[in-house]
Motif scaffolding. Sequence first.
Motif, PDB file in Angstrom:
ATOM      1  N   TYR A 118       0.408  -1.270  -0.111  1.00  0.00           N
ATOM      2  CA  TYR A 118       0.183   0.178   0.093  1.00  0.00           C
ATOM      3  C   TYR A 118       0.478   1.479  -0.303  1.00  0.00           C
ATOM      4  N   VAL A 119       1.770   1.192   0.546  1.00  0.00           N
ATOM      5  CA  VAL A 119       2.889   2.272   0.678  1.00  0.00           C
ATOM      6  C   VAL A 119       4.514   2.031  -0.023  1.00  0.00           C
ATOM      7  N   SER A 120       5.548   2.648   0.133  1.00  0.00           N
ATOM      8  CA  SER A 120       6.930   2.715   0.137  1.00  0.00           C
ATOM      9  C   SER A 120       7.649   3.817   0.515  1.00  0.00           C
ATOM     10  N   LEU A 121       8.997   3.127   1.076  1.00  0.00           N
ATOM     11  CA  LEU A 121       9.456   4.489   1.556  1.00  0.00           C
ATOM     12  C   LEU A 121      10.728   4.470   1.168  1.00  0.00           C
ATOM     13  N   LYS A 122      10.985   6.078   1.106  1.00  0.00           N
ATOM     14  CA  LYS A 122      12.085   6.403   0.328  1.00  0.00           C
ATOM     15  C   LYS A 122      12.635   6.844   1.653  1.00  0.00           C
ATOM     16  N   LYS A 123      14.583   6.856   1.282  1.00  0.00           N
ATOM     17  CA  LYS A 123      15.146   8.187   2.595  1.00  0.00           C
ATOM     18  C   LYS A 123      15.398   9.119   1.334  1.00  0.00           C
ATOM     19  N   GLU A 124      15.476  10.012   2.490  1.00  0.00           N
ATOM     20  CA  GLU A 124      15.979  11.339   1.508  1.00  0.00           C
ATOM     21  C   GLU A 124      17.150  12.478   2.984  1.00  0.00           C
ATOM     22  N   ASP A 125      17.925  12.889   2.011  1.00  0.00           N
ATOM     23  CA  ASP A 125      18.738  13.685   3.240  1.00  0.00           C
ATOM     24  C   ASP A 125      18.585  12.723   4.409  1.00  0.00           C
ATOM     25  N   GLY A 126      18.842  11.472   4.758  1.00  0.00           N
ATOM     26  CA  GLY A 126      18.982  11.066   6.442  1.00  0.00           C
ATOM     27  C   GLY A 126      17.370  10.599   6.817  1.00  0.00           C
ATOM     28  N   LYS A 127      16.049  11.410   6.120  1.00  0.00           N
ATOM     29  CA  LYS A 127      14.781  11.192   6.454  1.00  0.00           C
ATOM     30  C   LYS A 127      14.460  10.238   5.950  1.00  0.00           C
ATOM     31  N   THR A 128      13.496   9.537   6.730  1.00  0.00           N
ATOM     32  CA  THR A 128      12.711   8.562   6.119  1.00  0.00           C
ATOM     33  C   THR A 128      11.288   8.854   5.932  1.00  0.00           C
ATOM     34  N   THR A 129      10.655   9.231   4.345  1.00  0.00           N
ATOM     35  CA  THR A 129       9.421   9.579   3.864  1.00  0.00           C
ATOM     36  C   THR A 129       8.749   8.124   3.915  1.00  0.00           C
ATOM     37  N   ILE A 130       6.808   8.095   3.803  1.00  0.00           N
ATOM     38  CA  ILE A 130       6.489   7.227   3.246  1.00  0.00           C
ATOM     39  C   ILE A 130       5.387   7.093   2.268  1.00  0.00           C
ATOM     40  N   TYR A 131       5.456   7.408   0.916  1.00  0.00           N
ATOM     41  CA  TYR A 131       4.512   7.791   0.252  1.00  0.00           C
ATOM     42  C   TYR A 131       3.482   6.609  -0.286  1.00  0.00           C
ATOM     43  N   GLU A 243      21.880  -1.127  22.855  1.00  0.00           N
ATOM     44  CA  GLU A 243      23.357  -0.782  22.754  1.00  0.00           C
ATOM     45  C   GLU A 243      23.104   0.080  21.333  1.00  0.00           C
ATOM     46  N   THR A 244      24.072   1.036  21.832  1.00  0.00           N
ATOM     47  CA  THR A 244      24.271   2.090  20.170  1.00  0.00           C
ATOM     48  C   THR A 244      24.467   1.647  18.919  1.00  0.00           C
ATOM     49  N   GLU A 245      24.041   2.180  17.891  1.00  0.00           N
ATOM     50  CA  GLU A 245      24.387   2.064  16.474  1.00  0.00           C
ATOM     51  C   GLU A 245      25.647   1.637  16.042  1.00  0.00           C
ATOM     52  N   PHE A 246      26.536   2.669  16.764  1.00  0.00           N
ATOM     53  CA  PHE A 246      27.541   2.253  16.837  1.00  0.00           C
ATOM     54  C   PHE A 246      28.453   0.543  16.835  1.00  0.00           C
ATOM     55  N   TRP A 247      27.665  -0.394  18.359  1.00  0.00           N
ATOM     56  CA  TRP A 247      28.997  -0.918  18.216  1.00  0.00           C
ATOM     57  C   TRP A 247      27.661  -2.191  17.259  1.00  0.00           C
ATOM     58  N   ASP A 257      23.118   3.603   5.746  1.00  0.00           N
ATOM     59  CA  ASP A 257      22.050   3.789   5.012  1.00  0.00           C
ATOM     60  C   ASP A 257      21.773   2.826   4.306  1.00  0.00           C
ATOM     61  N   HIS A 258      22.142   2.014   5.323  1.00  0.00           N
ATOM     62  CA  HIS A 258      21.751  -0.014   4.997  1.00  0.00           C
ATOM     63  C   HIS A 258      20.255  -0.367   5.032  1.00  0.00           C
ATOM     64  N   PRO A 259      19.270  -0.648   4.527  1.00  0.00           N
ATOM     65  CA  PRO A 259      18.305  -1.122   4.936  1.00  0.00           C
ATOM     66  C   PRO A 259      18.353  -1.903   6.249  1.00  0.00           C
ATOM     67  N   ALA A 260      18.898  -2.959   6.614  1.00  0.00           N
ATOM     68  CA  ALA A 260      18.696  -3.657   7.381  1.00  0.00           C
ATOM     69  C   ALA A 260      18.527  -2.275   8.967  1.00  0.00           C
ATOM     70  N   ARG A 261      19.100  -1.448   8.424  1.00  0.00           N
ATOM     71  CA  ARG A 261      18.846  -0.551  10.077  1.00  0.00           C
ATOM     72  C   ARG A 261      17.290   0.265  10.131  1.00  0.00           C
ATOM     73  N   GLU A 262      16.587  -0.028   8.621  1.00  0.00           N
ATOM     74  CA  GLU A 262      15.596   1.119   9.158  1.00  0.00           C
ATOM     75  C   GLU A 262      14.860   0.311  10.346  1.00  0.00           C
ATOM     76  N   MET A 263      13.888   1.606  10.379  1.00  0.00           N
ATOM     77  CA  MET A 263      13.327   1.322  11.281  1.00  0.00           C
ATOM     78  C   MET A 263      12.050  -0.308  11.554  1.00  0.00           C
ATOM     79  N   HIS A 264      11.708  -0.321  10.853  1.00  0.00           N
ATOM     80  CA  HIS A 264      10.768  -1.530  10.842  1.00  0.00           C
ATOM     81  C   HIS A 264      11.727  -2.676  10.286  1.00  0.00           C
ATOM     82  N   ASP A 265      12.720  -2.754  10.770  1.00  0.00           N
ATOM     83  CA  ASP A 265      13.835  -4.534  11.402  1.00  0.00           C
ATOM     84  C   ASP A 265      14.745  -4.360  12.118  1.00  0.00           C
ATOM     85  N   VAL A 266      14.590  -3.086  13.001  1.00  0.00           N
ATOM     86  CA  VAL A 266      15.830  -2.833  14.186  1.00  0.00           C
ATOM     87  C   VAL A 266      14.233  -1.965  15.243  1.00  0.00           C
ATOM     88  N   LEU A 267      15.083  -2.300  16.263  1.00  0.00           N
ATOM     89  CA  LEU A 267      13.689  -2.036  17.489  1.00  0.00           C
ATOM     90  C   LEU A 267      14.314  -0.695  17.839  1.00  0.00           C
TER      91      LEU A 267
END
Length: 465
Positions: A118-131, A243-247, A257-267
Amino acid sequence: MKRETELSSDRVQVVLGFIKDLKEFKLDSLSQALGIPEATLASTLEDMRQNGIIDFTVKEEEGYELTERGARYKAEGLPETKLTSLLKEKGALSIDEVKDELGDEANAAISWAIKKGYVSLKKEDGKTTIYFRKASAETLDDLISAKRAEALQRGIVRKKTIKTYHLVSAKAVEQPRLPPLTKLTHDDIVSGRWKQGLKPYDLSALPQPSRGGKKNFFQEFLSWVREILEDMGFQESLGPYVETEFWNFDALFQAQDHPAREMHDVLYIEGKGKINDEDLIRRVAREHELGWGYSWSLDKASSLVLRSQNTAVSARFLAEHKERPIKMYSVDRVFRKDEIDQKHHIEFYQSEGIVVDKSLSLADLIGFLTQFARQLGFDEVRFYPSYFPFTEPSIEGYVKHPVLGWMEALPGGVFRPEVTRTLGTDEPVLAWGIGISRLAMAKFGLNDIRFLYSPDVDFLIEEEL
């Protein structure tokens, strides 16, 4: 004082008046019509049969009923439907804007809307937008009728035993007899209630079996895994759940900007963590900017997550320990924003480990994983080339599940130079992230990972290592 087990004359008249001309009726429907709880109504019907007022047969079948969440969705609409309506009205929105609009339902709305296209995600300027892509015409009734498994998984419905009563006979009564007493009290003696009769004791009846406590079978399995690894010369290390994203990512050369770091994969967790090693921060930033060609963000790396992989423990250990050789392992929980099904859970156990020494190769890693699997009783192990962001070369090892067949459970590889340079070593580092929960499923012959966390006491008592 009236006993709760007594057969109420008023209730008998109400129930009898409602059912006497019916050939059959469902317990839940009758309960709603009379305003009597199902358990009370079932007990009343059984007492009426015992007293010769009615006779019936009962057919039980599996059915479903709405949960509180399902009732809310029925009144307000599915979260993904609300999201598509919101986007259609307001255009593209950021994740934070969706959360402001939909509150606690935002994550579920985004996750299911993505899954259903129903929607798509796009990352622009470090911000994820839902279309908006397309409208959702699916109603709750559509979902329940056509996708029952999804409705169960999402907690919209729950299984329920539907009891259908087939009335054989019914007769009018004015003063029903009270059922025999199963327990004698002071009130029964004073009131003369005991004269109505006592329920006879069945001296041949066996008591419930006595079962002592025992250690959880999965915890026994984890202890066994630790013993095997320690017998192979490894020492255990633990790390924080938060944990921090750093470690969790950056120190492992996983791009920001790796896809695995999007909010729908990581808590993700609100707030920021602190990385105290300034020299390490500079080395990580340099590797990312040279290797990935973008401006690395310390603020992004300081974000907090629930640890999604125990490789974060390996990274911390390698950065802090300079002695050689190293043989380290960790058996602990990791957390992911997965949809819970047969093979996936939001919380599961992973065994992470590293070996550091001169002249190590992928062949040594395959030998270790094969030996580890055989110690657990898996005689057949297959390995195939694979890809992971922080190892090269990489492999995946498979063991055979007695029901599900070959199952991937032994991934690993050699840390990339971009990882080892930042963590302060120029020697080969063999690393793995064994799916301990999947190995447990194969070992116990379980075809669903949820059995490892089952609260069913009968199952837990019977299951043994």
